[in-house]
Structure formats: structure tokens, C-alpha cells
Design a protein around this motif. Structure first.
Motif, PDB file in Angstrom:
ATOM      1  N   ASN A  30     -30.948 -47.393  28.641  1.00 18.44           N
ATOM      2  CA  ASN A  30     -31.575 -48.048  29.831  1.00 18.44           C
ATOM      3  C   ASN A  30     -32.384 -46.865  30.794  1.00 18.44           C
ATOM      4  N   HIS A  31     -31.682 -45.767  30.515  1.00 24.45           N
ATOM      5  CA  HIS A  31     -32.375 -44.509  31.059  1.00 24.45           C
ATOM      6  C   HIS A  31     -33.596 -44.166  30.589  1.00 24.45           C
ATOM      7  N   GLU A  32     -33.481 -44.078  29.100  1.00 24.58           N
ATOM      8  CA  GLU A  32     -34.830 -43.765  28.480  1.00 24.58           C
ATOM      9  C   GLU A  32     -35.878 -44.962  28.520  1.00 24.58           C
ATOM     10  N   MET A  33     -35.797 -46.103  28.858  1.00 26.87           N
ATOM     11  CA  MET A  33     -36.650 -47.137  28.878  1.00 26.87           C
ATOM     12  C   MET A  33     -37.447 -47.273  30.505  1.00 26.87           C
ATOM     13  N   ARG A  34     -36.456 -46.878  31.302  1.00 23.32           N
ATOM     14  CA  ARG A  34     -36.795 -46.863  32.947  1.00 23.32           C
ATOM     15  C   ARG A  34     -38.071 -46.069  33.061  1.00 23.32           C
ATOM     16  N   PRO A  35     -39.001 -46.552  33.960  1.00 25.29           N
ATOM     17  CA  PRO A  35     -38.687 -47.790  34.950  1.00 25.29           C
ATOM     18  C   PRO A  35     -39.246 -48.968  34.413  1.00 25.29           C
ATOM     19  N   TRP A  36     -40.055 -48.817  33.343  1.00 27.94           N
ATOM     20  CA  TRP A  36     -40.784 -50.003  32.673  1.00 27.94           C
ATOM     21  C   TRP A  36     -39.843 -51.303  32.244  1.00 27.94           C
ATOM     22  N   VAL A  37     -38.812 -51.019  31.425  1.00 30.43           N
ATOM     23  CA  VAL A  37     -37.946 -52.151  31.145  1.00 30.43           C
ATOM     24  C   VAL A  37     -36.382 -51.461  31.079  1.00 30.43           C
ATOM     25  N   THR A  38     -35.784 -52.523  31.060  1.00 28.54           N
ATOM     26  CA  THR A  38     -34.254 -52.552  31.051  1.00 28.54           C
ATOM     27  C   THR A  38     -33.660 -53.533  30.145  1.00 28.54           C
ATOM     28  N   MET A  39     -32.558 -53.304  29.496  1.00 29.65           N
ATOM     29  CA  MET A  39     -32.045 -54.072  28.476  1.00 29.65           C
ATOM     30  C   MET A  39     -30.481 -54.569  29.153  1.00 29.65           C
ATOM     31  N   ARG A  40     -30.339 -55.896  29.059  1.00 27.99           N
ATOM     32  CA  ARG A  40     -29.073 -56.234  29.539  1.00 27.99           C
ATOM     33  C   ARG A  40     -28.141 -56.978  28.454  1.00 27.99           C
ATOM     34  N   MET A  41     -27.127 -56.309  28.138  1.00 31.67           N
ATOM     35  CA  MET A  41     -26.279 -56.996  26.948  1.00 31.67           C
ATOM     36  C   MET A  41     -25.765 -57.944  27.322  1.00 31.67           C
ATOM     37  N   PRO A  42     -25.306 -59.079  26.338  1.00 26.50           N
ATOM     38  CA  PRO A  42     -24.759 -60.026  26.508  1.00 26.50           C
ATOM     39  C   PRO A  42     -23.023 -59.813  26.978  1.00 26.50           C
ATOM     40  N   ARG A  43     -22.762 -60.835  27.902  1.00 30.65           N
ATOM     41  CA  ARG A  43     -21.503 -60.695  28.512  1.00 30.65           C
ATOM     42  C   ARG A  43     -20.543 -60.192  27.485  1.00 30.65           C
ATOM     43  N   ARG A  61     -27.759 -62.327  22.457  1.00 32.59           N
ATOM     44  CA  ARG A  61     -29.072 -61.827  23.052  1.00 32.59           C
ATOM     45  C   ARG A  61     -29.019 -60.947  24.224  1.00 32.59           C
ATOM     46  N   ALA A  62     -29.569 -59.730  24.029  1.00 33.66           N
ATOM     47  CA  ALA A  62     -29.881 -58.684  24.776  1.00 33.66           C
ATOM     48  C   ALA A  62     -31.139 -58.729  25.502  1.00 33.66           C
ATOM     49  N   TRP A  63     -31.196 -59.253  26.991  1.00 36.66           N
ATOM     50  CA  TRP A  63     -32.360 -59.574  27.618  1.00 36.66           C
ATOM     51  C   TRP A  63     -33.058 -58.432  28.026  1.00 36.66           C
ATOM     52  N   LEU A  64     -34.525 -58.320  27.741  1.00 37.86           N
ATOM     53  CA  LEU A  64     -35.049 -57.213  28.220  1.00 37.86           C
ATOM     54  C   LEU A  64     -35.690 -57.662  29.272  1.00 37.86           C
ATOM     55  N   ARG A  65     -35.781 -56.899  30.508  1.00 37.84           N
ATOM     56  CA  ARG A  65     -36.405 -57.095  31.867  1.00 37.84           C
ATOM     57  C   ARG A  65     -37.662 -56.158  32.239  1.00 37.84           C
ATOM     58  N   LEU A  66     -38.637 -56.540  32.570  1.00 39.75           N
ATOM     59  CA  LEU A  66     -39.757 -55.804  33.080  1.00 39.75           C
ATOM     60  C   LEU A  66     -39.348 -55.264  34.275  1.00 39.75           C
ATOM     61  N   LEU A  67     -39.673 -54.020  34.559  1.00 37.21           N
ATOM     62  CA  LEU A  67     -39.238 -53.404  35.774  1.00 37.21           C
ATOM     63  C   LEU A  67     -37.778 -53.550  36.157  1.00 37.21           C
ATOM     64  N   GLY A  68     -36.904 -53.806  35.304  1.00 33.51           N
ATOM     65  CA  GLY A  68     -35.586 -54.302  35.729  1.00 33.51           C
ATOM     66  C   GLY A  68     -35.197 -55.255  35.964  1.00 33.51           C
ATOM     67  N   ARG A  76     -31.961 -60.022  19.444  1.00 37.31           N
ATOM     68  CA  ARG A  76     -30.631 -60.320  18.945  1.00 37.31           C
ATOM     69  C   ARG A  76     -30.233 -59.232  18.182  1.00 37.31           C
ATOM     70  N   LEU A  77     -29.536 -58.204  19.030  1.00 38.37           N
ATOM     71  CA  LEU A  77     -29.290 -56.962  18.362  1.00 38.37           C
ATOM     72  C   LEU A  77     -28.035 -56.889  17.197  1.00 38.37           C
ATOM     73  N   VAL A  78     -28.481 -56.115  16.185  1.00 37.47           N
ATOM     74  CA  VAL A  78     -27.438 -56.112  15.159  1.00 37.47           C
ATOM     75  C   VAL A  78     -27.835 -54.834  14.508  1.00 37.47           C
ATOM     76  N   ILE A  79     -26.354 -53.957  14.593  1.00 38.76           N
ATOM     77  CA  ILE A  79     -26.572 -52.601  13.898  1.00 38.76           C
ATOM     78  C   ILE A  79     -26.159 -52.740  12.659  1.00 38.76           C
ATOM     79  N   ARG A  91     -31.264 -53.781  12.993  1.00 41.14           N
ATOM     80  CA  ARG A  91     -32.122 -54.667  12.268  1.00 41.14           C
ATOM     81  C   ARG A  91     -32.032 -55.977  12.992  1.00 41.14           C
ATOM     82  N   SER A  92     -32.916 -56.276  13.967  1.00 42.01           N
ATOM     83  CA  SER A  92     -32.788 -57.374  14.676  1.00 42.01           C
ATOM     84  C   SER A  92     -34.026 -58.629  14.515  1.00 42.01           C
ATOM     85  N   THR A  93     -33.791 -59.474  15.311  1.00 53.05           N
ATOM     86  CA  THR A  93     -35.046 -60.337  15.761  1.00 53.05           C
ATOM     87  C   THR A  93     -35.149 -60.445  17.138  1.00 53.05           C
TER      88      THR A  93
END
Length: 155
Positions: A30-43, A61-68, A76-79, A91-93
Motif C-alpha cells: 500500500n505504501h508503494e501504491m499511495r496516494p493513487w491506489v490502495t489494496m484491501r485484503m479480504p478479511r 477478492r483484494a479490493w483496489l481503491r482509488l485514492l484509498g 483475486r490474488l494467488v501467489i 498469477r491472478s484474475t
């Protein structure tokens, strides 16, 4: 359609262990993507890192948020591959992408650490006519992310 590929490299003034500790956490990416985008991991995945998520299994689903704030896409994060302290391959969709692949490799150098990002993506059908523009946007976004790395480790 052949996936588009973007590659970016940056040298940061820090030992590879310090860089790795930063780039595998939610706070770090999130630090590297700020201030434009943040990612919120699923619970269910909160508190996990790239090193601790189950390999090959979606974390949700890890939601991407514009301006946080404004949700605009999800990942749909998959390592799928991990070399702790050195490399990961996601490798995700996404809502917008039929395929999204992000490989990050950290290489120790005399001046610190080289961060190498390779991103390959294939937009969903509706976005394919914009794939050249999307590639430029991904390139610009990863330039921003790497600039944030450089700034973080130079201070």
C-alpha cells in the motif's frame, strides 16, 4: 490475445532483507501504491503476507481503491511461486483483467538492491481495444511504485 508485458527495474539503497520485509506486507505494497491506489485484503487474509498465504490458492477478492477510498477493481490474488527473501510470482484474475501476472525479483547489488517487476496482463474482452493505453497506464503506475521504493529507502 497475447498478454501485454511491462518490465521495470529500480535500484534502491537498502539491503535485500530490508526491501523484502517491506514489499511482502499489505502495509508495504500500500505504501508503494499511495496516494493513487490502495489494496484491501479480504478479511480471511488480513495479517497474511506474500510469504504466509497458501501457495496456489486464491486468498479472495483484494479490493483496489482509488485514492484509498473508492473501490474500482479487485484482484483475486494467488501467489503461485515463492523464493523467500528473493522472488514471488502472483498469477491472478481481476474484474478488469482476464489474466494478471506480477513477478518481483530482488537482487543484491553493490549499491543496495535491484527491484525488478515484470507484469503481464490480458484485459477482459470489453477492455481489449484499450490494451495499448492500459499498458501505458501499468507502466506509469509501476514507475510510480518504484519511485516510492527509491524514496522510502533513501530516507
Amino acid at each position: 490475445m497475447t498478454p501485454r508485458t511491462v518490465e521495470k527495474r529500480v535500484l534502491v539503497q537498502a539491503h535485500v532483507e530490508h526491501v523484502w520485509a517491506q514489499v511482502v506486507t499489505q502495509a508495504g505494497f500500500n505504501h508503494e501504491m499511495r496516494p493513487w491506489v490502495t489494496m484491501r485484503m479480504p478479511r480471511a487474509a488480513r495479517g497474511l503476507t506474500v510469504e504466509t498465504v497458501p501457495l496456489g490458492r486464491p486468498v479472495g477478492r483484494a479490493w483496489l481503491r482509488l485514492l484509498g477510498v473508492i473501490p474500482f477493481d479487485y484482484d483475486r490474488l494467488v501467489i503461485v511461486e515463492l523464493e523467500p527473501g528473493r522472488r514471488f510470482l502472483e498469477r491472478s484474475t481481476m474484474l478488469s483483467m482476464r489474466q494478471w501476472e506480477h513477478e518481483r525479483i530482488l537482487t543484491p547489488t553493490a549499491g543496495g538492491t535491484e527491484v525488478h517487476d515484470r507484469i503481464a496482463f490480458e484485459p477482459r474482452l470489453a477492455l481489449r481495444p484499450l490494451s495499448r493505453l492500459l499498458a501505458r497506464g501499468v507502466d506509469t503506475f509501476f514507475q510510480h511504485r518504484q519511485r516510492r521504493h527509491r524514496q522510502h529507502f533513501s530516507s
